[in-house]
Write an enzyme that holds these catalytic residues in place. Structure first.
Site, PDB file in Angstrom:
ATOM      1  N   SER D  61       0.674  -1.153   0.061  1.00 10.59           N
ATOM      2  CA  SER D  61       0.067  -0.172   0.034  1.00 10.59           C
ATOM      3  C   SER D  61       0.892   1.255   0.087  1.00 10.59           C
ATOM      4  O   SER D  61       0.313   2.443  -0.153  1.00 10.59           O
ATOM      5  CB  SER D  61      -0.917  -0.064   1.170  1.00 10.59           C
ATOM      6  N   LYS D  64       0.712   3.558  -2.898  1.00 11.92           N
ATOM      7  CA  LYS D  64      -0.476   4.267  -3.103  1.00 11.92           C
ATOM      8  C   LYS D  64      -0.179   5.782  -3.099  1.00 11.92           C
ATOM      9  O   LYS D  64      -0.760   6.798  -3.710  1.00 11.92           O
ATOM     10  CB  LYS D  64      -1.663   4.057  -2.084  1.00 11.92           C
ATOM     11  N   TYR D 188      -3.292  -2.924 -10.167  1.00 12.15           N
ATOM     12  CA  TYR D 188      -3.373  -2.335  -8.987  1.00 12.15           C
ATOM     13  C   TYR D 188      -2.512  -3.559  -8.196  1.00 12.15           C
ATOM     14  O   TYR D 188      -1.672  -2.936  -7.445  1.00 12.15           O
ATOM     15  CB  TYR D 188      -4.928  -2.246  -8.288  1.00 12.15           C
ATOM     16  N   TYR D 240      -4.960   3.763   8.031  1.00  7.78           N
ATOM     17  CA  TYR D 240      -6.524   3.020   7.953  1.00  7.78           C
ATOM     18  C   TYR D 240      -6.929   3.672   9.213  1.00  7.78           C
ATOM     19  O   TYR D 240      -6.910   4.897   9.648  1.00  7.78           O
ATOM     20  CB  TYR D 240      -6.495   1.650   7.832  1.00  7.78           C
ATOM     21  N   VAL D 258       1.253  -3.667   3.806  1.00  7.86           N
ATOM     22  CA  VAL D 258       0.886  -4.985   4.540  1.00  7.86           C
ATOM     23  C   VAL D 258       2.051  -5.930   4.577  1.00  7.86           C
ATOM     24  O   VAL D 258       1.962  -6.959   5.047  1.00  7.86           O
ATOM     25  CB  VAL D 258      -0.458  -5.711   3.947  1.00  7.86           C
TER      26      VAL D 258
END
Lengths: 306, 306, 306, 306
Positions: D61, D64, D188, D240, D258
């Site tokens: 992630s 991103k 992705y 998050y 992760v």
């Protein structure tokens, strides 16, 4: 019929899995879980009972059927501006749905809906007056003037009012409660504290069996259409997020209370009251539901086919 | 009965508020909204119809009753490990409840539940085989071998699959869908594309009227208990978040489809199919519901009292 | 600096889109929307102001920063058993999150969290005593004994308490509020009613600029670590579901109030107070935010890069 | 600085509570949990490292941040029509918020938001072309042409795509995804599979330290304002529903993956990359977060005060 009820009572006496007695107030927590009663009133007024059918218990949420009936009499269809008539899919005391739907309860049988209903029938009166009216109505439909409030239960509920107070203030913040919250809650908790035994409760349900007429006293309580509609609401919403399960297993409209009672209507056939204090995880009487399943199995009274 | 249906069809022909035809796929959007049909099949097999009762339409979600019946036949009560049996309180395509409940759909009649059911009946087979089985079953219960899939509708649904694909992948991420998502969806959209007219549909519902037996063909489809239970699920969950409203107004178990059809069961009395393509805001046929209200009013068939 | 503030005040005076003054109580609704004030206090104690920086306004939710500081002083990290420290993603008065998380508020700056904080600092005392303590603390950090409660605002809030009463009773039903709800709310509404002008408010924030020390009075209020942590909470949760937007546009920790004030901390550089009564749709001062954006642009004070 | 990092690495080597390695795909599950690396790049380009700082890991992630940067370059502020910029208050893969907000993800760092961002930068191209562009950009900002995709990781993610496929189809049903879902997901998952070591990752973050300029290579990547805004989004949404916690403990903008990596920006001071595969319950590197807490404590780099 008497044999059927005796068999059911005998079977229930054997059960060891009896659920858990409601324990959020001492008055309910101290009830002996080994009790079980059942009464059936036929359209001609005959009463059959077995077990502890003469022992009074706190009818709690079953009273919501009676106050809804009163509200429909006073306000007519304007009731449906105050509460909806859809199953909520949520537990009895959930507030999530209220926030998503501008403070309007999904139906009159979840706590928020019943609180809105009692606010609606107060119509500017004091709790005392409204309570007198509620008691008079319940005595009328049950044809029994000995029915009373259990003030100790009501007071104890008031001491543990917070979750319901939260619901009431939430609705009031959307202008959906007109009277002072404490007056509404005081009335609501007294309404729930009404003490009845199975025979009295089954009699009180008679008007829903015979299209609005209490056949025993030959008095009309509501119109046939209204009786049908109240039954439909009991079917769809009478057991909170266990309503589907109850329809599946029992197949009759019913309303449960946290005191362990259930009032069930077999339209055209019988008014039934069962009581056993132990509750399942959703808050409905465990043995009560089992007993009803047996009764329907033996009588073929399911409204979904014999 | 014929006069009642004629009167209803005449009344519906007058209605100007006819709802809005489903428009998410061209095949449904192009249906003429001015159509209305109704058929009633009595337990003795007599059929009464009025209006466009011989015009085929896409049964869409009504097919979920048939696949649930098949699933219960194949898996028995293990079906309830896959889907619940409570009203969801949410629209037909909601995913919120899935996230809160570990990917298990509340009931077999919301889209997620129906997708889980079709996955359950595939049992390792290819879509083609499962579809043949579904069609065979529907032809059997309707006693009519002319019933077919409308492949154009199915293909068009597949092109607009995203919302249902989202539900299916979500369930699969919890291990609740065993077959490839596209196979499951392909089967699901074909099942929904079955074209039937009111007469065929009402015949197909007969086994739910007479405790599991199709009285016309004298064949048992399911056990009496299973018939009752399917009816109870139609009552509680057959119209999504409009199920309470339907119970209140019509008072019979029913299942609606976005094609404008509704199959309704009056246990012991009749299997009823209505069709009119215009939908209300929740997605149920607007005139269909109105017609059923009239029919129940005139016949006293409500299961909640006459 | 003075020129920067003059320019900002002049620019703000030109603005015609000024947002909407809070109107849920008359005391706030009657405030003239054409006011704007700004004050900046540097670490050396110099104060620069422009516009209506000497006009007192109701600090409302900005007070939550001060009561959180007090609670941390009294309870230390045990505060985090009572409230979380995550952004809620919900409006200031949402109750949905409380139901999903056992009555524990996500952070100390949503209403539920602030009510839990005031309950925590009461420690068995009466509202009067707690209020005296709060006022004393605010006077101490602002070094100004003229700061007072606006009792009319507090009383008016109490009359419109329902939404907050709902939150408080909900938390109490989970045992998360120890004192009587009306005592807690009375204290909470008084805390929110504190009237300060921009200069006073900017001075009160000084301890968060200089690692816990009010440099003007040379007194330590909190430890450096605690000052940083309070700043981080203001950053993450200071503007409800507009916190991300504020971080994006202004890039400094801040706390807004429905009275139109915002307290902003540029660590090591300045304590800033702005005030303009018109609010944006989320409930934060519209011109206040705009003015801060200009100020940060001109000074390069963003904590995310110059 | 070197001594600080050595101390941290030594302390981390002692830790026995190392969290739980992500296990939803074999390629991540097999990583040795006993690894720990840290790198710090100062504005002048000096690099300090300790532990396994040269071991490549899956950035997941963290990518991103890079695709958001690319999207802002291609679309400018139109990016904010596709995703919001508020913390979601939900786990990384939640779909509830999407249903409540018409399929628009709250921010670009939850999975749904990142999928919408990759769809936005595809602009009609094939996955291969878009992937080439992404890799080129990452190599450019890290000034390192040896960086590659780990195709085995990407393929394994694709095999376990269901939760993300559900998010993508859900958004597509609202018209928020333009390209075929499988193309978007393929891109992705490859973007997430980029393998970098701590030194490479810390270098890649340099442009966010120095107002948009990679000081080592003296190339501008984005404008100062854009650098600040990306930092603010990392602060608010980078972890998050653990973002508040990270701000509270570390006090710097960061983005976790992760795979156990975290990229952290101390504006004006340093770009920091840590890596340790064990995750806490929310999905952020357990030792990584602890190491950053130590680093900030020793350097005084918190943006909320020294």
């Amino acid at each position: 019929m008497q044999k059927i009820l005796n068999d059911i009572a005998a079977a229930m006496a054997q059960e060891t899995e009896r659920g858990k007695v409601a324990d959020y107030i001492p008055q309910l927590a101290h009830v002996d879980p080994n009790q079980f009663g059942i009464s059936v009133v036929l359209p001609d007024g005959q009463v059959f009972s077995a077990g502890d059918a003469k022992t009074a218990f706190s009818i709690q949420s079953i009273s919501k059927v009676f106050t809804l009936t009163m509200a429909l009499g006073k306000l007519g269809d304007a009731v449906w501006n105050k509460v909806g008539r859809e199953p909520s899919g949520d537990p009895f005391n959930s507030i999530v749905q209220l926030e998503h739907e501008m403070g309007k309860p999904r139906n009159p049988f979840i706590n928020a809906g019943a609180i809105a209903i009692v606010d609606a029938i107060m119509m500017g009166h004091q709790p005392k007056e409204t309570l007198a009216e509620i008691l008079q109505f319940v005595r009328f439909i049950a044809d029994d003037n000995s029915i009373i409030f259990d003030h100790k239960v009501a007071e104890s509920e008031m001491e543990h009012k917070d979750r319901n107070a939260s619901l009431a203030h939430f609705m009031k913040s959307f202008g959906r409660i007109k009277h002072p919250v404490d007056n509404v809650l005081g009335t609501y908790f007294h309404q729930c504290s009404i003490a009845m035994n199975c025979e009295q409760l089954a009699r009180a349900g008679q008007f829903l069996v015979s299209d609005g007429v209490n056949a025993s006293t030959n008095t009309r309580v509501v119109s046939p259409q209204r009786a049908r509609r109240i039954n439909s609401l009991m079917m769809m919403c009478g057991h909170y997020d266990g309503s589907g399960e109850f329809a599946f297993r029992v197949g009759l409209p019913g309303k449960s209370g946290v005191g362990g009672g259930i009032l069930v209507i077999a339209p055209g056939k019988a008014s039934i009251a069962v009581w056993s204090p132990g509750l399942d995880t959703i808050g409905n009487s465990q043995l009560g539901t089992q007993a009803l399943e047996m009764l329907v199995h033996k009588t073929g009274w399911s409204i979904f086919g014999k």
